[in-house]
Design an enzyme around this catalytic site. Structure first.
Site, short mmCIF file in Angstrom:
data_model
loop_
_atom_site.label_atom_id
_atom_site.label_comp_id
_atom_site.label_asym_id
_atom_site.label_seq_id
_atom_site.Cartn_x
_atom_site.Cartn_y
_atom_site.Cartn_z
N CYS A 12 0.85 -1.20 0.00
CA CYS A 12 0.00 0.00 0.00
C CYS A 12 0.89 1.26 0.00
CB CYS A 12 -0.91 -0.01 1.22
SG CYS A 12 -0.01 0.28 2.75
N GLU A 133 -1.01 0.23 15.33
CA GLU A 133 -1.70 1.48 14.93
C GLU A 133 -2.71 1.89 16.01
OE1 GLU A 133 -3.91 1.46 11.16
OE2 GLU A 133 -5.26 2.89 12.11
N THR A 169 -7.34 1.62 10.43
CA THR A 169 -7.43 1.79 8.98
C THR A 169 -7.61 0.47 8.21
OG1 THR A 169 -5.02 1.79 8.87
CG2 THR A 169 -6.10 3.94 8.88
N CYS A 197 -8.97 2.47 5.36
CA CYS A 197 -8.13 2.96 4.27
C CYS A 197 -8.65 2.47 2.92
CB CYS A 197 -6.70 2.48 4.49
SG CYS A 197 -5.61 2.98 3.17
N SER A 225 0.02 -11.03 9.66
CA SER A 225 -0.55 -9.75 9.21
C SER A 225 -2.07 -9.86 9.15
CB SER A 225 0.01 -9.41 7.83
OG SER A 225 -0.91 -8.63 7.11
#
Ligand code: SF4
Length: 290
Positions: A12, A133, A169, A197, A225
Site C-alpha cells: 500500500c 496502529e 485503517t 483505508c 498480518s
C-alpha cells in the site's frame, strides 16, 4: 499453465513510502533502528536488515520506560502505523533522531482523536487492542479513548456522553458498520469517522473477481498480518483452491495437478518482488507455460 499476478496487489502507498524513506536513510547515514517491524512481512524485514536496519520490538519501548533511555541519541525509524504522542515525547527527551515513516492517513486519525478529545468527546476506536496502529491512536488521547471489537466491548461504555467513533485503517468494513449501527441506536450525540483505508478496502471487490478468474490462487503474505488474513479469506470465499504462502518453497507440487491458470496475489504488505519470485518458481516447475 497460465500465471497471472494480480495487478491490484502490492504494498500500500503508506508502507511503500515508509520503505523508500528507510532505504534512503540507510544509504545516507547507515545505522538506523526501527521501532517495531516496518512491514508485517518477514522476508521484506530480512531484506531491510541486510541493508543495515536493526528492528527492536515496539513493546520494548512501550512497556519499559527505562529501555528508551538505552537508545539515547540513536536514530530511530517510526513505521507507517505510527506511535503515540507519549512515546514520541519520550524519544525526544532521550535526544533520539526520529525518522518518521508514519502514514499520513494514520496521522490524520491521531489528529482527529486529539481534537475531539479536547472538545470533551469520548473516543471509540474500532480495532484490535494490541495492533500497533491502535496503540498509537489510543495514545493520542489515553484518558478519553476506548478500543472495541465487539458489541460486548461497547456495552461497557457510557452512552450519555458525546462520542466520536473512528476505525483502525485496516479493519473489516462490515465489522465497522455493525458496531457503528449499534452506537447510532444508543448515542444521541455521535460523530462517525470512517477511516478505513481505501487503499485496502478498494481491493476487496477486485480480489473477488481475480480469485474467481483462475483455477488456483497463491496468496503471498505474512501469516501474522491482519490484512493478509482478511484478504486471504476473501480469496477462499471465491476460490476454495487458494493457498496462503510466505515463500515459493511452500508450494507443493500436488497443488498444481490439473491446474491451468494460477493467480498470484498478496496483501498490502507484500512487495511485488515476492510475487515475482513465486511466478519464477512456478515457471521452473512447469514445462509448458502459456
Ligand atoms: S493501509 Fe492505508 S493507512 Fe495503512 S499504511 Fe497503508 S496506505 Fe496507510
Amino acid at each position: 499453465m497460465r500465471i497471472e499476478i494480480d495487478r491490484n496487489a502490492g504494498v500500500c502507498p503508506g508502507v511503500l513510502r515508509a520503505i523508500r524513506l528507510c532505504e534512503d536513510e540507510l544509504k545516507k547515514n547507515g545505522e538506523l533502528i526501527a521501532v517495531g517491524p516496518i512491514i508485517h512481512n518477514s522476508k521484506e524485514v530480512e531484506r531491510l536488515a541486510s541493508l543495515g536496519l536493526k528492528t527492536v520490538a515496539q513493546e520494548v519501548f512501550e512497556t519499559n520506560g527505562a529501555s528508551t533511555e538505552n537508545y539515547q541519541e540513536k536514530r530511530l525509524f517510526i513505521r507507517a502505523h505510527g506511535i503515540s504522542p507519549i512515546l514520541r515525547q519520550r524519544f525526544e527527551s532521550a535526544d533520539c533522531e526520529l525518522i518518521d515513516g508514519t502514514c499520513p492517513v494514520v496521522l490524520r486519525s491521531q489528529k482527529w482523536i486529539q481534537k475531539y478529545a479536547e472538545a470533551g468527546y469520548q473516543i471509540i476506536i474500532i480495532g484490535k487492542p494490541t495492533h500497533a496502529e491502535v496503540l498509537g491512536l489510543k495514545g493520542a488521547a489515553p484518558n478519553a479513548a476506548h478500543v472495541a471489537m465487539t458489541i460486548e466491548d461497547l456495552s461497557q461504555l457510557d452512552f450519555q456522553k458525546k462520542t466520536m467513533v473512528i476505525a483502525q485503517t485496516t479493519i473489516n468494513q462490515k465489522k465497522f458498520e455493525e458496531l457503528t449501527h449499534f452506537l447510532k441506536l444508543k448515542v444521541s450525540n455521535l460523530v462517525i469517522k470512517n477511516t478505513i483505508c481505501r487503499a485496502v478496502s478498494s481491493r476487496h471487490e477486485n480480489l473477488r473477481e481475480f480469485a474467481a478468474s483462475v483455477d488456483m490462487v497463491l496468496f503471498v503474505g505474512g501469516r501474522h498480518s491482519s490484512n493478509t488474513n482478511e484478504l486471504f479469506q476473501i480469496c477462499l470465499s471465491r476460490n476454495p483452491d487458494s493457498h496462503l504462502i510466505e515463500s515459493p518453497e511452500e508450494i507443493q507440487s500436488d497443488w498444481l495437478k490439473d491446474v491451468k491458470a494460477v493467480g498470484i496475489s498478496g496483501s498490502a504488505s507484500t512487495p511485488l518482488w515476492q510475487m515475482e519470485q513465486v511466478r519464477a518458481h512456478l515457471l521452473s516447475l512447469d514445462s509448458t507455460p502459456i
